[in-house]
Design a protein around this motif. Structure first.
Motif, PDB file in Angstrom:
ATOM      1  N   LYS A  71      44.656  44.659  34.451  1.00  0.00           N
ATOM      2  CA  LYS A  71      46.119  44.762  34.356  1.00  0.00           C
ATOM      3  C   LYS A  71      46.613  45.947  35.187  1.00  0.00           C
ATOM      4  CE  LYS A  71      49.254  44.591  30.597  1.00  0.00           C
ATOM      5  NZ  LYS A  71      49.393  44.892  29.195  1.00  0.00           N
ATOM      6  N   PHE A  72      45.896  47.049  35.082  1.00  0.00           N
ATOM      7  CA  PHE A  72      46.313  48.242  35.818  1.00  0.00           C
ATOM      8  C   PHE A  72      46.303  47.975  37.324  1.00  0.00           C
ATOM      9  CE2 PHE A  72      45.403  52.279  37.961  1.00  0.00           C
ATOM     10  CZ  PHE A  72      46.457  53.046  37.496  1.00  0.00           C
ATOM     11  N   LEU A  73      45.216  47.422  37.842  1.00  0.00           N
ATOM     12  CA  LEU A  73      45.109  47.215  39.295  1.00  0.00           C
ATOM     13  C   LEU A  73      46.102  46.174  39.798  1.00  0.00           C
ATOM     14  CD1 LEU A  73      41.278  47.407  40.007  1.00  0.00           C
ATOM     15  CD2 LEU A  73      43.002  49.197  40.222  1.00  0.00           C
ATOM     16  N   ASN A  74      46.414  45.213  38.942  1.00  0.00           N
ATOM     17  CA  ASN A  74      47.362  44.173  39.369  1.00  0.00           C
ATOM     18  C   ASN A  74      48.788  44.688  39.538  1.00  0.00           C
ATOM     19  OD1 ASN A  74      46.535  41.063  39.618  1.00  0.00           O
ATOM     20  ND2 ASN A  74      45.024  42.208  38.417  1.00  0.00           N
ATOM     21  N   ARG A  75      49.033  45.900  39.098  1.00  0.00           N
ATOM     22  CA  ARG A  75      50.341  46.511  39.388  1.00  0.00           C
ATOM     23  C   ARG A  75      50.439  46.877  40.867  1.00  0.00           C
ATOM     24  NH1 ARG A  75      50.993  51.669  36.137  1.00  0.00           N
ATOM     25  NH2 ARG A  75      52.862  51.708  37.405  1.00  0.00           N
ATOM     26  N   PHE A  76      49.284  47.074  41.505  1.00  0.00           N
ATOM     27  CA  PHE A  76      49.286  47.613  42.865  1.00  0.00           C
ATOM     28  C   PHE A  76      48.796  46.623  43.915  1.00  0.00           C
ATOM     29  CE2 PHE A  76      48.435  50.935  39.707  1.00  0.00           C
ATOM     30  CZ  PHE A  76      49.641  51.609  39.808  1.00  0.00           C
ATOM     31  N   ALA A  77      48.264  45.501  43.450  1.00  0.00           N
ATOM     32  CA  ALA A  77      47.744  44.515  44.412  1.00  0.00           C
ATOM     33  C   ALA A  77      47.712  43.134  43.772  1.00  0.00           C
ATOM     34  CB  ALA A  77      46.323  44.895  44.832  1.00  0.00           C
ATOM     35  N   ASP A  78      47.886  42.133  44.616  1.00  0.00           N
ATOM     36  CA  ASP A  78      47.586  40.768  44.182  1.00  0.00           C
ATOM     37  C   ASP A  78      46.171  40.470  44.646  1.00  0.00           C
ATOM     38  OD1 ASP A  78      50.100  40.240  43.133  1.00  0.00           O
ATOM     39  OD2 ASP A  78      50.902  39.840  45.147  1.00  0.00           O
ATOM     40  N   PHE A  79      45.429  39.798  43.818  1.00  0.00           N
ATOM     41  CA  PHE A  79      44.039  39.481  44.163  1.00  0.00           C
ATOM     42  C   PHE A  79      43.898  37.989  44.432  1.00  0.00           C
ATOM     43  CE2 PHE A  79      43.631  43.499  42.093  1.00  0.00           C
ATOM     44  CZ  PHE A  79      42.441  44.049  42.510  1.00  0.00           C
ATOM     45  N   ASN A  80      42.972  37.634  45.307  1.00  0.00           N
ATOM     46  CA  ASN A  80      42.652  36.213  45.450  1.00  0.00           C
ATOM     47  C   ASN A  80      41.643  35.817  44.354  1.00  0.00           C
ATOM     48  OD1 ASN A  80      40.187  37.150  46.285  1.00  0.00           O
ATOM     49  ND2 ASN A  80      40.390  36.520  48.414  1.00  0.00           N
ATOM     50  N   THR A  81      41.201  34.587  44.383  1.00  0.00           N
ATOM     51  CA  THR A  81      40.277  34.148  43.323  1.00  0.00           C
ATOM     52  C   THR A  81      38.857  34.005  43.874  1.00  0.00           C
ATOM     53  OG1 THR A  81      40.948  31.893  43.800  1.00  0.00           O
ATOM     54  CG2 THR A  81      41.981  32.940  41.900  1.00  0.00           C
ATOM     55  N   TYR A  82      38.514  34.916  44.741  1.00  0.00           N
ATOM     56  CA  TYR A  82      37.168  34.901  45.345  1.00  0.00           C
ATOM     57  C   TYR A  82      36.097  35.191  44.294  1.00  0.00           C
ATOM     58  CZ  TYR A  82      33.286  36.509  48.251  1.00  0.00           C
ATOM     59  OH  TYR A  82      32.063  36.679  48.819  1.00  0.00           O
ATOM     60  N   MET A  83      35.096  34.347  44.226  1.00  0.00           N
ATOM     61  CA  MET A  83      33.935  34.625  43.354  1.00  0.00           C
ATOM     62  C   MET A  83      32.732  34.835  44.248  1.00  0.00           C
ATOM     63  SD  MET A  83      34.153  32.432  39.952  1.00  0.00           S
ATOM     64  CE  MET A  83      35.680  32.284  39.036  1.00  0.00           C
ATOM     65  N   HIS A  84      32.147  35.995  44.133  1.00  0.00           N
ATOM     66  CA  HIS A  84      31.112  36.400  45.088  1.00  0.00           C
ATOM     67  C   HIS A  84      29.798  35.655  44.873  1.00  0.00           C
ATOM     68  CE1 HIS A  84      29.475  38.924  48.103  1.00  0.00           C
ATOM     69  NE2 HIS A  84      28.690  39.632  47.315  1.00  0.00           N
ATOM     70  N   ARG A  85      29.219  35.236  45.989  1.00  0.00           N
ATOM     71  CA  ARG A  85      27.865  34.683  45.990  1.00  0.00           C
ATOM     72  C   ARG A  85      27.070  35.441  47.020  1.00  0.00           C
ATOM     73  NH1 ARG A  85      28.074  29.768  43.192  1.00  0.00           N
ATOM     74  NH2 ARG A  85      30.259  29.326  42.821  1.00  0.00           N
ATOM     75  N   VAL A  86      25.801  35.605  46.758  1.00  0.00           N
ATOM     76  CA  VAL A  86      24.913  36.260  47.724  1.00  0.00           C
ATOM     77  C   VAL A  86      23.757  35.317  47.994  1.00  0.00           C
ATOM     78  CG1 VAL A  86      23.309  38.180  48.075  1.00  0.00           C
ATOM     79  CG2 VAL A  86      25.525  38.611  47.017  1.00  0.00           C
ATOM     80  N   TYR A  87      23.445  35.154  49.264  1.00  0.00           N
ATOM     81  CA  TYR A  87      22.256  34.391  49.615  1.00  0.00           C
ATOM     82  C   TYR A  87      21.166  35.353  50.051  1.00  0.00           C
ATOM     83  CZ  TYR A  87      25.059  30.267  49.130  1.00  0.00           C
ATOM     84  OH  TYR A  87      25.847  29.288  48.602  1.00  0.00           O
TER      85      TYR A  87
END
Ligand code: UDP
Length: 389
Positions: A71-87
């Motif tokens: 909630k705190f960070l969303n005051r300062f940025a909009d985030f995408n819905t990226y879910m990280h994967r590593v190969y």
């Protein structure tokens, strides 16, 4: 002249959060200094000539289970819905890590994979997370082969490259960050919230520091301010440096990045590909994946790890072991005798924080100092959930 001003040393995520809280909640003046020529610390990113957002100090993927942080960070940025994967390249096969059932079927013939899957499910709860060092200790005749395989192919040489030490010689919490997953979940993180700030981390931190009570000075070393009187000091630099190494130096690992621009749309199939067993670098980052940026060319960075040397490179990872913890505790004890000087952040606390933990720590530091809240078990969230095995 600074009697009514709070000094925040370091304009990274920890410094920015505490500065914002003081400016906003207490309506007090804050001077934020950073020795670098930019804000955002190691989260620093910028758009290059190709229109690609480059994370200058390695990939930063935000993930958290903590609602307050989100909630705190969303005051300062909009985030995408990226879910990280590593190969990772295992025996020349590109497959997902953390090691999970998909990995099992990628690297072994089907019949063997089926047998191993059955044995894993007999032994462990579905969806459990097993740190490799626990898995190895388990001594199960039927699964020893698999534990050894994962240890050798995923962890051993990567960890030697990354830390200069074998997995058994570093704190077990480090390799436990990437546990084996008894499921088909091949995401790197399982947190409720994940994403990349749409306009970048530097922009998010700029927004956080944008407040009439906050003044920022980059290219400014703490040594210039050391003898000035401030209302309070919040120090996010390395705690041993603050005390001029009086008990000795805390050790860190550093990393460096070799950037390359390639004249093709994509260099690899994923944002991060690890090379546990090949080459001298640990992994290759390809940045355009994070914000799905279109460009003719692509930019990658090969990541190399080395010991931290004062004046030569930057501190990245605290090397948590008994000796360093003891040394850090001596500094921490000394810090408690200082009125109005508070430490936080990866370097100030000498802890391997992810971004969310650094934010939470700063929010809770504020609560502790100004709202007299006692924060118990701050590190609770850092512990890996090892189910009954
Ligand atoms: N690790 C490994 N092989 C991998 C990935 C991770 O041996 O392919 C180990 C290594 O010791 C590393 C640790 O797990 O330092 C934590 O990995 P993580 O990806 O969390 O590191 P970070 O992204 O914070 O550098």
């Amino acid at each position: 002249m600074y009697d009514n001003t709070n000094l925040v040393v370091g304009a990274g995520i920890s410094g920015a959060v505490i500065a914002r809280k003081i400016a906003e909640k207490l309506n007090e003046k804050v001077l934020v200094i950073d020795k670098k020529n930019h804000i955002a610390g190691n989260c620093y990113d910028y758009r290059d000539k190709n229109g690609i957002t480059i994370h200058k100090f390695g990939s930063h993927i935000f993930h958290t289970n903590n609602d307050r942080v989100w909630k705190f960070l969303n005051r300062f940025a909009d985030f995408n819905t990226y879910m990280h994967r590593v190969y990772a390249i295992i025996d020349g096969i590109e497959t997902a890590i953390p090691f999970n059932f998909n990995t099992l079927y990628d690297v072994f013939p089907k019949l063997l994979a089926e047998k191993l899957e059955t044995k894993l499910l007999e032994k462990f709860d579905y969806n459990s997370r097993i740190p490799i060092l626990e898995f190895k200790k388990f001594n199960n005749e039927k699964l020893d082969f698999l534990a050894d395989f994962i240890y050798k192919k995923v962890f051993l040489n990567y960890t030697i490259k990354q830390w200069g030490l074998r997995p058994d010689d570093i704190d077990s919490s480090v390799t436990a960050r990437v546990p084996c997953l008894i499921s088909r979940d091949s995401r790197y993180f399982q947190d409720k919230y994940q994403g990349i700030p749409l306009c970048g981390y530097s922009h998010m931190i700029t927004n956080m520091l944008k407040h009439p009570n906050i003044e920022i000075k980059t290219n400014s070393d703490f040594s210039k301010y050391k003898n000035k009187k401030f209302k309070r000091i919040f120090y996010t630099g390395s705690i041993d440096e603050f005390f001029e190494y009086k008990f000795g130096s805390l050790s860190y690992r550093s990393v460096s990045f070799k950037f390359e621009e390639h004249k093709c749309a994509y260099y690899q199939k994923n944002s991060v590909v690890n090379y546990p067993d090949n080459y001298d670098f640990t992994r290759i980052h390809e940045y355009k994946y994070y914000l799905n940026e279109n460009s003719k060319n692509t930019v990658i960075a090969k990541e190399y790890s080395t010991d931290f040397k004062l004046g030569i490179n930057e501190r990245y990872y605290p090397i948590v072991n008994e000796q360093n913890t003891e040394l850090y505790n001596r500094y921490k004890k000394l810090a408690r005798t200082y009125d109005n000087v508070y430490f936080l952040g990866r370097l100030g606390d000498y802890k391997y924080y992810d971004i969310d933990k650094a934010v939470l720590r700063a929010l809770e530091r504020f609560d502790e100092v100004f709202e007299n809240k006692v924060i118990l078990n701050f590190n609770k969230d850092l512990q890996v959930n090892i189910k009954e095995i």
